[in-house]
Design a protein around this motif. Structure first.
Motif, PDB file in Angstrom:
ATOM      1  N   ALA A   1       0.814  -1.215   0.000  1.00  0.00           N
ATOM      2  CA  ALA A   1       0.000   0.000   0.000  1.00  0.00           C
ATOM      3  C   ALA A   1       0.848   1.266   0.000  1.00  0.00           C
ATOM      4  O   ALA A   1       0.346   2.351  -0.311  1.00  0.00           O
ATOM      5  CB  ALA A   1      -0.925   0.009   1.219  1.00  0.00           C
ATOM      6  N   TYR A   2       2.131   1.129   0.331  1.00  0.00           N
ATOM      7  CA  TYR A   2       2.961   2.328   0.510  1.00  0.00           C
ATOM      8  C   TYR A   2       3.129   3.168  -0.757  1.00  0.00           C
ATOM      9  O   TYR A   2       2.978   4.400  -0.699  1.00  0.00           O
ATOM     10  CB  TYR A   2       4.334   1.961   1.078  1.00  0.00           C
ATOM     11  CG  TYR A   2       5.228   3.169   1.212  1.00  0.00           C
ATOM     12  CD1 TYR A   2       5.094   4.029   2.295  1.00  0.00           C
ATOM     13  CD2 TYR A   2       6.165   3.487   0.230  1.00  0.00           C
ATOM     14  CE1 TYR A   2       5.878   5.166   2.409  1.00  0.00           C
ATOM     15  CE2 TYR A   2       6.953   4.621   0.333  1.00  0.00           C
ATOM     16  CZ  TYR A   2       6.807   5.454   1.423  1.00  0.00           C
ATOM     17  OH  TYR A   2       7.574   6.583   1.524  1.00  0.00           O
ATOM     18  N   PRO A   3       3.452   2.587  -1.921  1.00  0.00           N
ATOM     19  CA  PRO A   3       3.684   3.443  -3.097  1.00  0.00           C
ATOM     20  C   PRO A   3       2.501   4.345  -3.438  1.00  0.00           C
ATOM     21  O   PRO A   3       2.689   5.532  -3.740  1.00  0.00           O
ATOM     22  CB  PRO A   3       3.976   2.432  -4.214  1.00  0.00           C
ATOM     23  CG  PRO A   3       4.517   1.235  -3.505  1.00  0.00           C
ATOM     24  CD  PRO A   3       3.741   1.164  -2.226  1.00  0.00           C
ATOM     25  N   LEU A   4       1.284   3.804  -3.396  1.00  0.00           N
ATOM     26  CA  LEU A   4       0.115   4.628  -3.708  1.00  0.00           C
ATOM     27  C   LEU A   4      -0.122   5.666  -2.618  1.00  0.00           C
ATOM     28  O   LEU A   4      -0.457   6.826  -2.912  1.00  0.00           O
ATOM     29  CB  LEU A   4      -1.123   3.748  -3.881  1.00  0.00           C
ATOM     30  CG  LEU A   4      -2.433   4.486  -4.194  1.00  0.00           C
ATOM     31  CD1 LEU A   4      -2.294   5.357  -5.438  1.00  0.00           C
ATOM     32  CD2 LEU A   4      -3.583   3.486  -4.356  1.00  0.00           C
ATOM     33  N   ALA A   5       0.056   5.278  -1.360  1.00  0.00           N
ATOM     34  CA  ALA A   5      -0.105   6.239  -0.266  1.00  0.00           C
ATOM     35  C   ALA A   5       0.873   7.399  -0.426  1.00  0.00           C
ATOM     36  O   ALA A   5       0.502   8.574  -0.286  1.00  0.00           O
ATOM     37  CB  ALA A   5       0.100   5.547   1.078  1.00  0.00           C
ATOM     38  N   ALA A   6       2.133   7.082  -0.740  1.00  0.00           N
ATOM     39  CA  ALA A   6       3.145   8.128  -0.910  1.00  0.00           C
ATOM     40  C   ALA A   6       2.819   9.025  -2.098  1.00  0.00           C
ATOM     41  O   ALA A   6       2.964  10.253  -2.030  1.00  0.00           O
ATOM     42  CB  ALA A   6       4.522   7.497  -1.079  1.00  0.00           C
ATOM     43  N   GLU A   7       2.385   8.421  -3.194  1.00  0.00           N
ATOM     44  CA  GLU A   7       2.006   9.215  -4.371  1.00  0.00           C
ATOM     45  C   GLU A   7       0.883  10.188  -4.022  1.00  0.00           C
ATOM     46  O   GLU A   7       0.891  11.352  -4.456  1.00  0.00           O
ATOM     47  CB  GLU A   7       1.563   8.271  -5.485  1.00  0.00           C
ATOM     48  CG  GLU A   7       1.104   8.961  -6.756  1.00  0.00           C
ATOM     49  CD  GLU A   7       0.587   7.969  -7.781  1.00  0.00           C
ATOM     50  OE1 GLU A   7      -0.454   8.252  -8.407  1.00  0.00           O
ATOM     51  OE2 GLU A   7       1.222   6.899  -7.943  1.00  0.00           O
ATOM     52  N   ARG A   8      -0.058   9.720  -3.221  1.00  0.00           N
ATOM     53  CA  ARG A   8      -1.190  10.568  -2.853  1.00  0.00           C
ATOM     54  C   ARG A   8      -0.778  11.715  -1.944  1.00  0.00           C
ATOM     55  O   ARG A   8      -1.178  12.862  -2.150  1.00  0.00           O
ATOM     56  CB  ARG A   8      -2.282   9.713  -2.195  1.00  0.00           C
ATOM     57  CG  ARG A   8      -3.046   8.860  -3.195  1.00  0.00           C
ATOM     58  CD  ARG A   8      -3.994   7.889  -2.511  1.00  0.00           C
ATOM     59  NE  ARG A   8      -4.892   7.268  -3.479  1.00  0.00           N
ATOM     60  CZ  ARG A   8      -5.745   6.287  -3.188  1.00  0.00           C
ATOM     61  NH1 ARG A   8      -5.809   5.807  -1.943  1.00  0.00           N
ATOM     62  NH2 ARG A   8      -6.528   5.785  -4.121  1.00  0.00           N
ATOM     63  N   TRP A   9       0.033  11.428  -0.905  1.00  0.00           N
ATOM     64  CA  TRP A   9       0.391  12.542  -0.020  1.00  0.00           C
ATOM     65  C   TRP A   9       1.326  13.521  -0.724  1.00  0.00           C
ATOM     66  O   TRP A   9       1.264  14.726  -0.474  1.00  0.00           O
ATOM     67  CB  TRP A   9       0.913  12.073   1.326  1.00  0.00           C
ATOM     68  CG  TRP A   9       2.301  11.509   1.422  1.00  0.00           C
ATOM     69  CD1 TRP A   9       3.475  12.060   0.985  1.00  0.00           C
ATOM     70  CD2 TRP A   9       2.672  10.270   2.051  1.00  0.00           C
ATOM     71  NE1 TRP A   9       4.536  11.251   1.292  1.00  0.00           N
ATOM     72  CE2 TRP A   9       4.086  10.154   1.950  1.00  0.00           C
ATOM     73  CE3 TRP A   9       1.964   9.268   2.709  1.00  0.00           C
ATOM     74  CZ2 TRP A   9       4.790   9.064   2.461  1.00  0.00           C
ATOM     75  CZ3 TRP A   9       2.668   8.189   3.221  1.00  0.00           C
ATOM     76  CH2 TRP A   9       4.055   8.087   3.093  1.00  0.00           C
ATOM     77  N   GLN A  10       2.159  13.026  -1.629  1.00  0.00           N
ATOM     78  CA  GLN A  10       3.024  13.935  -2.380  1.00  0.00           C
ATOM     79  C   GLN A  10       2.201  14.895  -3.234  1.00  0.00           C
ATOM     80  O   GLN A  10       2.485  16.102  -3.285  1.00  0.00           O
ATOM     81  CB  GLN A  10       3.990  13.133  -3.250  1.00  0.00           C
ATOM     82  CG  GLN A  10       5.078  12.416  -2.467  1.00  0.00           C
ATOM     83  CD  GLN A  10       5.834  11.399  -3.304  1.00  0.00           C
ATOM     84  OE1 GLN A  10       5.574  11.246  -4.504  1.00  0.00           O
ATOM     85  NE2 GLN A  10       6.769  10.694  -2.693  1.00  0.00           N
ATOM     86  N   SER A  11       1.176  14.375  -3.894  1.00  0.00           N
ATOM     87  CA  SER A  11       0.353  15.234  -4.753  1.00  0.00           C
ATOM     88  C   SER A  11      -0.411  16.260  -3.925  1.00  0.00           C
ATOM     89  O   SER A  11      -0.537  17.432  -4.323  1.00  0.00           O
ATOM     90  CB  SER A  11      -0.610  14.389  -5.592  1.00  0.00           C
ATOM     91  OG  SER A  11      -1.561  13.721  -4.782  1.00  0.00           O
ATOM     92  N   ILE A  12      -0.911  15.857  -2.765  1.00  0.00           N
ATOM     93  CA  ILE A  12      -1.635  16.789  -1.895  1.00  0.00           C
ATOM     94  C   ILE A  12      -0.703  17.883  -1.389  1.00  0.00           C
ATOM     95  O   ILE A  12      -1.047  19.075  -1.394  1.00  0.00           O
ATOM     96  CB  ILE A  12      -2.276  16.031  -0.713  1.00  0.00           C
ATOM     97  CG1 ILE A  12      -3.415  15.139  -1.206  1.00  0.00           C
ATOM     98  CG2 ILE A  12      -2.789  17.014   0.350  1.00  0.00           C
ATOM     99  CD1 ILE A  12      -3.936  14.175  -0.153  1.00  0.00           C
ATOM    100  N   LEU A  13       0.479  17.497  -0.953  1.00  0.00           N
ATOM    101  CA  LEU A  13       1.422  18.480  -0.421  1.00  0.00           C
ATOM    102  C   LEU A  13       1.843  19.486  -1.485  1.00  0.00           C
ATOM    103  O   LEU A  13       1.905  20.696  -1.223  1.00  0.00           O
ATOM    104  CB  LEU A  13       2.641  17.769   0.159  1.00  0.00           C
ATOM    105  CG  LEU A  13       2.372  17.022   1.467  1.00  0.00           C
ATOM    106  CD1 LEU A  13       3.499  16.047   1.767  1.00  0.00           C
ATOM    107  CD2 LEU A  13       2.194  18.005   2.618  1.00  0.00           C
ATOM    108  N   LEU A  14       2.128  19.012  -2.686  1.00  0.00           N
ATOM    109  CA  LEU A  14       2.525  19.928  -3.754  1.00  0.00           C
ATOM    110  C   LEU A  14       1.397  20.904  -4.063  1.00  0.00           C
ATOM    111  O   LEU A  14       1.621  22.112  -4.204  1.00  0.00           O
ATOM    112  CB  LEU A  14       2.912  19.135  -5.001  1.00  0.00           C
ATOM    113  CG  LEU A  14       3.390  19.955  -6.204  1.00  0.00           C
ATOM    114  CD1 LEU A  14       4.586  20.818  -5.837  1.00  0.00           C
ATOM    115  CD2 LEU A  14       3.728  19.037  -7.375  1.00  0.00           C
ATOM    116  N   GLU A  15       0.179  20.393  -4.141  1.00  0.00           N
ATOM    117  CA  GLU A  15      -0.976  21.253  -4.410  1.00  0.00           C
ATOM    118  C   GLU A  15      -1.171  22.277  -3.292  1.00  0.00           C
ATOM    119  O   GLU A  15      -1.421  23.461  -3.550  1.00  0.00           O
ATOM    120  CB  GLU A  15      -2.227  20.378  -4.548  1.00  0.00           C
ATOM    121  CG  GLU A  15      -3.516  21.135  -4.787  1.00  0.00           C
ATOM    122  CD  GLU A  15      -3.681  21.622  -6.215  1.00  0.00           C
ATOM    123  OE1 GLU A  15      -4.656  22.363  -6.469  1.00  0.00           O
ATOM    124  OE2 GLU A  15      -2.843  21.276  -7.069  1.00  0.00           O
ATOM    125  N   ALA A  16      -1.046  21.840  -2.050  1.00  0.00           N
ATOM    126  CA  ALA A  16      -1.254  22.743  -0.912  1.00  0.00           C
ATOM    127  C   ALA A  16      -0.164  23.805  -0.832  1.00  0.00           C
ATOM    128  O   ALA A  16      -0.438  24.974  -0.524  1.00  0.00           O
ATOM    129  CB  ALA A  16      -1.304  21.940   0.384  1.00  0.00           C
TER     130      ALA A  16
END
Length: 254
Positions: free
Chosen positions: A234-249
């Motif tokens: 589950a880690y790769p998708l979780a990391a991809e998701r938090w990275q995208s949120i952080l960049l957007e924020a």
């Protein structure tokens, strides 16, 4: 603001280029990937003890990425020294175990507050003092997740000093959980707590007492309603998701 090189993190104000924001993954091994997800020209500043630091730029604004180490004590050290060199906004980034049945693997949990099961925060404020995230910083993360359509949950996090007994895990070396913690998982679930991790309560408490902003975003790699084991897939998708949120924020004007 101190100009001195800080003893534990090994950084000075001159190193961070005027950055006001820091992302705090616990694991030093996650720092480079997170920094490069923000900026493909990000570069390493150095590493001292558990504190690995990189500097990225988002729309021209410097953003520090610095590992906090595992647990509350090393997180508090990082906050103290990063505040000394000018950091104002702290976002913990990491993995977590969900305890609610509606939270799935790789979902994102954004903490609005934390249960103070750890001991570090008590050195900064009495237990009656709430461990609450910064509203404005947390709202930036939530708004980013909503714009991107990333599966996410906003809730209360329980922060434990231990990975096993404090989270009522029985897959430890001894398999024993003290009576004080037996049944605690079901109780926190009944009280609406979303997840377990080990740093948010200390981060929120220390930052609040310093007048600084703090938030926490985690990806789910364990579903405690099903099993105690970590699901590494589950880690790769979780990391991809938090990275995208952080960049957007981080692209939002402050």
């Amino acid at each position: 603001m101190s100009q001195a090189r800080q003893y534990h993190i090994g950084l000075s104000a001159a190193d961070i280029g005027g950055a006001l924001d820091v992302l705090l993954p616990g694991d030093p091994g996650r720092v480079a990937d997170l920094a490069r997800a923000l900026d493909d020209q990000a570069y390493a500043l150095g590493q001292n003890r558990e504190y690995c630091s990189w500097l990225a730029h988002v729309d021209g604004r410097p953003v520090l990425v610095c590992s906090s180490g595992l647990g509350a004590p090393s997180t508090a050290v990082a906050v103290e020294e990063l505040a000394n060199i000018g950091i104002k906004r702290f976002i913990r980034v990491g993995t977590t175990g969900a305890i609610q049945p509606y939270i799935d693997f790789a979902d994102i949990v954004i903490s609005k507050a934390a249960v103070r099961l750890e001991g570090t925060s008590r050195h900064y404020a009495p237990l009656a003092y709430p461990a609450v995230a910064s509203f404005s910083l947390t709202q930036r993360l939530v708004a980013a997740a909503e714009r991107l359509g990333v599966p996410h949950h906003v809730g209360i996090t329980a922060s434990s000093d231990t990975f096993w007994p404090g989270q009522e895990r029985y897959d430890s070396h001894s398999g024993y959980v003290r009576r004080a913690f037996q049944g605690s998982l079901a109780e926190w679930r009944a009280l609406g707590v979303a997840n377990f991790e080990m740093e948010a309560a200390a981060l929120f408490t220390v930052c609040a007492t310093f007048g600084l902003d703090a938030a926490c975003i985690c990806g789910v790699i364990a579903r405690r309603v099903d099993a105690e084991a970590v699901n590494h897939a589950a880690y790769p998708l979780a990391a991809e998701r938090w990275q995208s949120i952080l960049l957007e924020a981080l692209r939002e004007p402050v």
